[in-house]
Design a protein around this motif. Sequence first.
Motif, PDB file in Angstrom:
ATOM      1  N   TRP A 222     -71.132  31.649 -60.888  1.00 40.23           N
ATOM      2  CA  TRP A 222     -71.529  31.116 -59.572  1.00 40.23           C
ATOM      3  C   TRP A 222     -73.026  31.293 -59.406  1.00 40.23           C
ATOM      4  O   TRP A 222     -73.697  31.716 -60.353  1.00 40.23           O
ATOM      5  N   ARG A 280     -70.395  28.317 -55.103  1.00 35.13           N
ATOM      6  CA  ARG A 280     -69.337  28.229 -56.117  1.00 35.13           C
ATOM      7  C   ARG A 280     -68.805  26.808 -56.205  1.00 35.13           C
ATOM      8  O   ARG A 280     -68.906  26.048 -55.257  1.00 35.13           O
ATOM      9  N   GLY A 282     -66.012  24.228 -55.987  1.00 28.06           N
ATOM     10  CA  GLY A 282     -64.719  24.136 -55.289  1.00 28.06           C
ATOM     11  C   GLY A 282     -63.701  23.366 -56.109  1.00 28.06           C
ATOM     12  O   GLY A 282     -64.035  22.734 -57.115  1.00 28.06           O
ATOM     13  N   GLU A 283     -62.440  23.416 -55.635  1.00 21.06           N
ATOM     14  CA  GLU A 283     -61.363  22.704 -56.350  1.00 21.06           C
ATOM     15  C   GLU A 283     -61.623  21.198 -56.388  1.00 21.06           C
ATOM     16  O   GLU A 283     -61.117  20.498 -57.270  1.00 21.06           O
ATOM     17  N   ASP A 284     -62.402  20.707 -55.423  1.00 16.91           N
ATOM     18  CA  ASP A 284     -62.685  19.271 -55.365  1.00 16.91           C
ATOM     19  C   ASP A 284     -63.849  18.873 -56.268  1.00 16.91           C
ATOM     20  O   ASP A 284     -64.289  17.727 -56.258  1.00 16.91           O
ATOM     21  N   GLY A 285     -64.390  19.837 -57.048  1.00 20.27           N
ATOM     22  CA  GLY A 285     -65.473  19.514 -57.968  1.00 20.27           C
ATOM     23  C   GLY A 285     -66.839  19.459 -57.312  1.00 20.27           C
ATOM     24  O   GLY A 285     -67.828  19.074 -57.934  1.00 20.27           O
ATOM     25  N   ARG A 286     -66.905  19.837 -56.032  1.00 21.13           N
ATOM     26  CA  ARG A 286     -68.208  19.890 -55.373  1.00 21.13           C
ATOM     27  C   ARG A 286     -68.720  21.329 -55.371  1.00 21.13           C
ATOM     28  O   ARG A 286     -67.990  22.268 -55.687  1.00 21.13           O
ATOM     29  N   TRP A 288     -69.879  24.454 -53.241  1.00 24.28           N
ATOM     30  CA  TRP A 288     -69.655  24.991 -51.893  1.00 24.28           C
ATOM     31  C   TRP A 288     -70.524  26.229 -51.688  1.00 24.28           C
ATOM     32  O   TRP A 288     -70.679  27.047 -52.595  1.00 24.28           O
ATOM     33  N   LYS A 386     -64.287  29.387 -46.917  1.00 29.06           N
ATOM     34  CA  LYS A 386     -64.432  28.447 -48.036  1.00 29.06           C
ATOM     35  C   LYS A 386     -65.870  27.986 -48.237  1.00 29.06           C
ATOM     36  O   LYS A 386     -66.203  27.371 -49.235  1.00 29.06           O
ATOM     37  N   LYS A 465     -70.484  21.732 -65.181  1.00 28.70           N
ATOM     38  CA  LYS A 465     -69.160  22.049 -64.638  1.00 28.70           C
ATOM     39  C   LYS A 465     -68.891  21.418 -63.270  1.00 28.70           C
ATOM     40  O   LYS A 465     -67.738  21.354 -62.837  1.00 28.70           O
ATOM     41  N   SER A 467     -68.286  18.523 -61.106  1.00 21.28           N
ATOM     42  CA  SER A 467     -68.026  17.096 -61.361  1.00 21.28           C
ATOM     43  C   SER A 467     -68.687  16.212 -60.317  1.00 21.28           C
ATOM     44  O   SER A 467     -69.040  15.076 -60.586  1.00 21.28           O
TER      45      SER A 467
END
Length: 585
Positions: A222, A280, A282-286, A288, A386, A465, A467
Amino acid sequence: MYSNNEVDNWVKETAALTNPKDIVWIDGSMSQRKRLIDECLKSGELIELNQDKLPGCYYHRSDINDVARVEKCTFICTKSEKDAGPTNNWMDSEEAYKKLTNLFRNSMKGRTMYVIPYLMGPSDSPFSKVGIELTDSKYVVLSMEIMTKTGSIAMDTLKNSPDFVKGLHSKGNLDPQNRYICHFPEDKTIWSIGSDYGGNALLGKKCFALRIGSYMGYHEGWMAEHMLIMGIENPQGEISYIAAAFPSACGKTNLAMLIPPDIFKGYKVWTVGDDIAWMRIGEDGRLWAVNPEAGFFGVVPGTSMKSNPNAMMTIKRNTIFTNVVLTEDKDVWWEGINLPAPKKATDWKGNPWSPESGEKGAHPNSRFTAPAEQCPCISPEWQNPKGVPISAIIFGGRRAKTAPLVYQSFDWEHGVFVGATMASETTAASTGDVGVVRRDPMAMLPFCGYNMGNYFSHWLEMGKKISKPPLIFNVNWFRTDEEGNFIWPGFRDNFRVLLWILNRCKGKVDAIKSPIGYLPKAKDINISGIENKLSEKTLESLLSINKEAWDEEIKDQAAWFEKFDTLPEEIKSQYKLLTERLEVD
Ligand code: GDP
Ligand code: PGA
Ligand code: MN
Ligand code: MN
């Protein structure tokens, strides 16, 4: 409050070395804070300000030799020098422990040692981390209570885990000769002695959240960055978030809190943070981001109802003012406040002062310490566990000539190169010369806890990493004319540049491909309604790149990269591409 064996043992061990008269655990309660403030008022460490005008506000005067971060006394202490890299002061960790053990021996004699458990980041967030600071400074305790979440909340988060950052701080005798701010990233440990100044003594901030944090981020995947975080809401109610890295005293706090010019109806800025971002994927590839801090440690001079009304509202209560002018009726004043100077007052050094004296009454690096939740434009999302999704990353600094008002990097890799070659004129936030241009990659030169070459690699790796990566921009509010005056009005008018940036993120405007990156077309930056009117021609000059200045710039960049023996290939090739583009042009 939860009790933790590892913490207890370390507290005992430290007390045996530093020899305090007693030990007090900070629980984060108002009653304990009140007692501490009373003690400070008695000892003179704090002066009570006019409580009708400034409720809960106090004045603090530092030692005159202890007014800023001292980079020459700041060390990264590791087993191998390579791990600190070419831009940090390095000390062998074993040697540093030995040297500082001698300085810490009996350093708290006759004083109380405070144990401050603190949480960096929102409660119950995967981003958040616990630190414990042991200190003999009441000013540090009262400031840490504003800047972080102290007491039970931190111990209850830690429970019986040994995973916390150990910070040891002592004012010692404030002798600049015996001042050391040592970081042991391999041990998650900080030892700071001989300074009571925020950046050297509030260990949660620069020491943990940036130096130890960046090292953790490198190893854990991160990022810990010297960045403000802000949300920009449009008339449709959509909010986009951006993060911006400018060196100390180059405009982060002001940008984070700005109020858009009146012509931009329906737009609003929300402050998430003004100095540090932990980010970090996020699960959505952005990407955060959260603000690990709970308060603002802001530059006072220049802050006014005109330049930064939101900061002025924030510091009306529960604020500690350090090294400003103290008036006879216990009010505060400073240069650039845009209010009449008091006829008779005391300056930051404690001497009688009047505006006729010709000397500055407030120190150029005088500071306010204020709770972030008091900011009128604090984002409703600022404690979201989040974080917030980042659409754009902005680099910037003070460059009188070279850098245009704004440009966009071609892609992430080129953006990392733009960050790695950032340069800015030095400011009063750190001791030493002011106004000298130096390279300050990603505004992290004083704050990177490991080898800066590896830090560049880390940025490149992160880019691979993410996306949906944020777009990367560079801004410069500080270009000057022949007389040395700033050309761009700055402050709230910076919003005009932010709108262009957001339009680029949304694919709404095209741009001019230049050797250094995408430049705006002048017509795409709205300059109507600027107070002292800026001509289209002036804007065009602000958006232009000066060939001679850039010829100098690339030579200087080459010299800068010479320093690194772990410079990533991508940076080398980006450098080559830039020189080629500049020559062809
Ligand atoms: P930070 O230390 O990066 O948070 O910077 P601040 O926002 O506290 O600003 C540092 C100094 O720069 C203050 O004296 C501000 O008044 C000044 N400043 C901030 N933004 C601008 C700007 O856009 N233009 C000009 N000319 N000065 C600015
Ligand atoms: P700043 O924070 O970035 O707001 O000046 C203090 C510092 O960097 O020393
Ligand atoms: Mn800072
Ligand atoms: Mn700031």
